[in-house]
Scaffold this active site. Sequence first.
Site, PDB file in Angstrom:
ATOM      1  N   THR A 152      31.487  25.989  36.556  1.00 35.23           N
ATOM      2  CA  THR A 152      32.665  25.288  36.049  1.00 35.23           C
ATOM      3  C   THR A 152      32.321  23.875  35.616  1.00 35.23           C
ATOM      4  O   THR A 152      32.991  23.298  34.753  1.00 35.23           O
ATOM      5  CB  THR A 152      33.768  25.276  37.120  1.00 35.23           C
ATOM      6  OG1 THR A 152      33.969  26.613  37.590  1.00 35.23           O
ATOM      7  CG2 THR A 152      35.079  24.737  36.587  1.00 35.23           C
ATOM      8  N   TYR A 174      24.499  32.645  45.184  1.00 32.86           N
ATOM      9  CA  TYR A 174      25.669  32.773  44.302  1.00 32.86           C
ATOM     10  C   TYR A 174      25.493  34.033  43.469  1.00 32.86           C
ATOM     11  O   TYR A 174      24.606  34.103  42.622  1.00 32.86           O
ATOM     12  CB  TYR A 174      25.775  31.514  43.440  1.00 32.86           C
ATOM     13  CG  TYR A 174      26.881  31.463  42.420  1.00 32.86           C
ATOM     14  CD1 TYR A 174      27.952  32.354  42.417  1.00 32.86           C
ATOM     15  CD2 TYR A 174      26.864  30.473  41.431  1.00 32.86           C
ATOM     16  CE1 TYR A 174      28.958  32.267  41.473  1.00 32.86           C
ATOM     17  CE2 TYR A 174      27.867  30.372  40.485  1.00 32.86           C
ATOM     18  CZ  TYR A 174      28.909  31.271  40.507  1.00 32.86           C
ATOM     19  OH  TYR A 174      29.901  31.178  39.561  1.00 32.86           O
ATOM     20  N   LYS A 177      28.124  32.746  47.923  1.00 33.32           N
ATOM     21  CA  LYS A 177      29.352  32.807  47.139  1.00 33.32           C
ATOM     22  C   LYS A 177      29.364  34.170  46.470  1.00 33.32           C
ATOM     23  O   LYS A 177      28.576  34.427  45.560  1.00 33.32           O
ATOM     24  CB  LYS A 177      29.387  31.680  46.099  1.00 33.32           C
ATOM     25  CG  LYS A 177      30.590  31.746  45.165  1.00 33.32           C
ATOM     26  CD  LYS A 177      30.517  30.660  44.094  1.00 33.32           C
ATOM     27  CE  LYS A 177      31.669  30.766  43.113  1.00 33.32           C
ATOM     28  NZ  LYS A 177      31.575  29.747  42.030  1.00 33.32           N
ATOM     29  N   ILE A 184      35.243  29.118  46.863  1.00 35.19           N
ATOM     30  CA  ILE A 184      34.767  28.175  45.852  1.00 35.19           C
ATOM     31  C   ILE A 184      35.592  28.459  44.606  1.00 35.19           C
ATOM     32  O   ILE A 184      35.421  29.485  43.954  1.00 35.19           O
ATOM     33  CB  ILE A 184      33.255  28.313  45.625  1.00 35.19           C
ATOM     34  CG1 ILE A 184      32.512  27.969  46.928  1.00 35.19           C
ATOM     35  CG2 ILE A 184      32.797  27.395  44.488  1.00 35.19           C
ATOM     36  CD1 ILE A 184      31.010  28.112  46.867  1.00 35.19           C
TER      37      ILE A 184
END
EC number: 4.3.3.7
Length: 292
Positions: A45, A133, A161, A203
């Site tokens: 992001t 992730y 994540k 997250i």
Amino acid sequence: MIAGSMVALVTPMDAQGGLDWDSLSKLVDFHLQEGTNAIVAVGTTGESATLSVAEHIEVIRRVVDQVNGRIPVIAGTGANSTSEAVELTENAKTAGADACLLVTPYYNKPTQEGLYLHFKHIAEAVAIPQILYNVPGRTVCDMLPDTVERLSKVPNIIGIKEATGDLKRGREVLDRVSTDFLVYSGDDPTAVELMLMGGKGNISVTANVAPRAMSELCAAAMAGDAETARAINERLMPLHRALFLEANPIPVKWALHEMGLMGNGIRLPLTWLSQSYQEPLRQAMRQTGVLA
């Protein structure tokens, strides 16, 4: 323990694509005031893919300095080159990050053994807490539960994540790892259910624009208050969905601009939110109370 609502922070830019430090400072203050539990800087992001190494380090340093130990700062340091990921992780440690978030290598499509060796090498090279992730929808690389289980035993790797949005996958990962290995959601619509199963936080993209609500949702879910957590999630669902009308972070940057929290900058190859999606996102923001 790093837990709760962790915002996947945008990187504010001006109309020419230059970094907007004043808006970054404003956003950090916004999250500190609104109850965000941790800040993830320069991740997906945060447009890490189009930041230079110098910019990457400077964003982390500024966020760390401003937060000043009040909440954890997690730095995105993943790369599809193992040596580059080591360099970024070393830089994040030097800049003062509390932990690093490392996405699976994208484009080059490593095997599961390659993924294991990649993350093991980084963890052995840099002594900082590291979070795996997994987001195969973006990377075309899916780290399977067997590999997560193996990596969960490597020193310095503290969690994952899990951003598939697949709750069966989340359940399998939780079942395979020890209770001190932190499993986070990376999918806002399903995060509440993963936390009710034992996940330790989310997250979140949505937390950029609704930090207080996301913090309350995470607190309720982690306390086992399913009724409250699900009610908040239901209220936020239009926003969860609207923030992915185009590729993240296009909609969330437009939303923050609409809220007056930052300018209208984004870097190519990403573009500003298409006109046809602006009113649907505006309506979702009004429906969920983040815009009057």
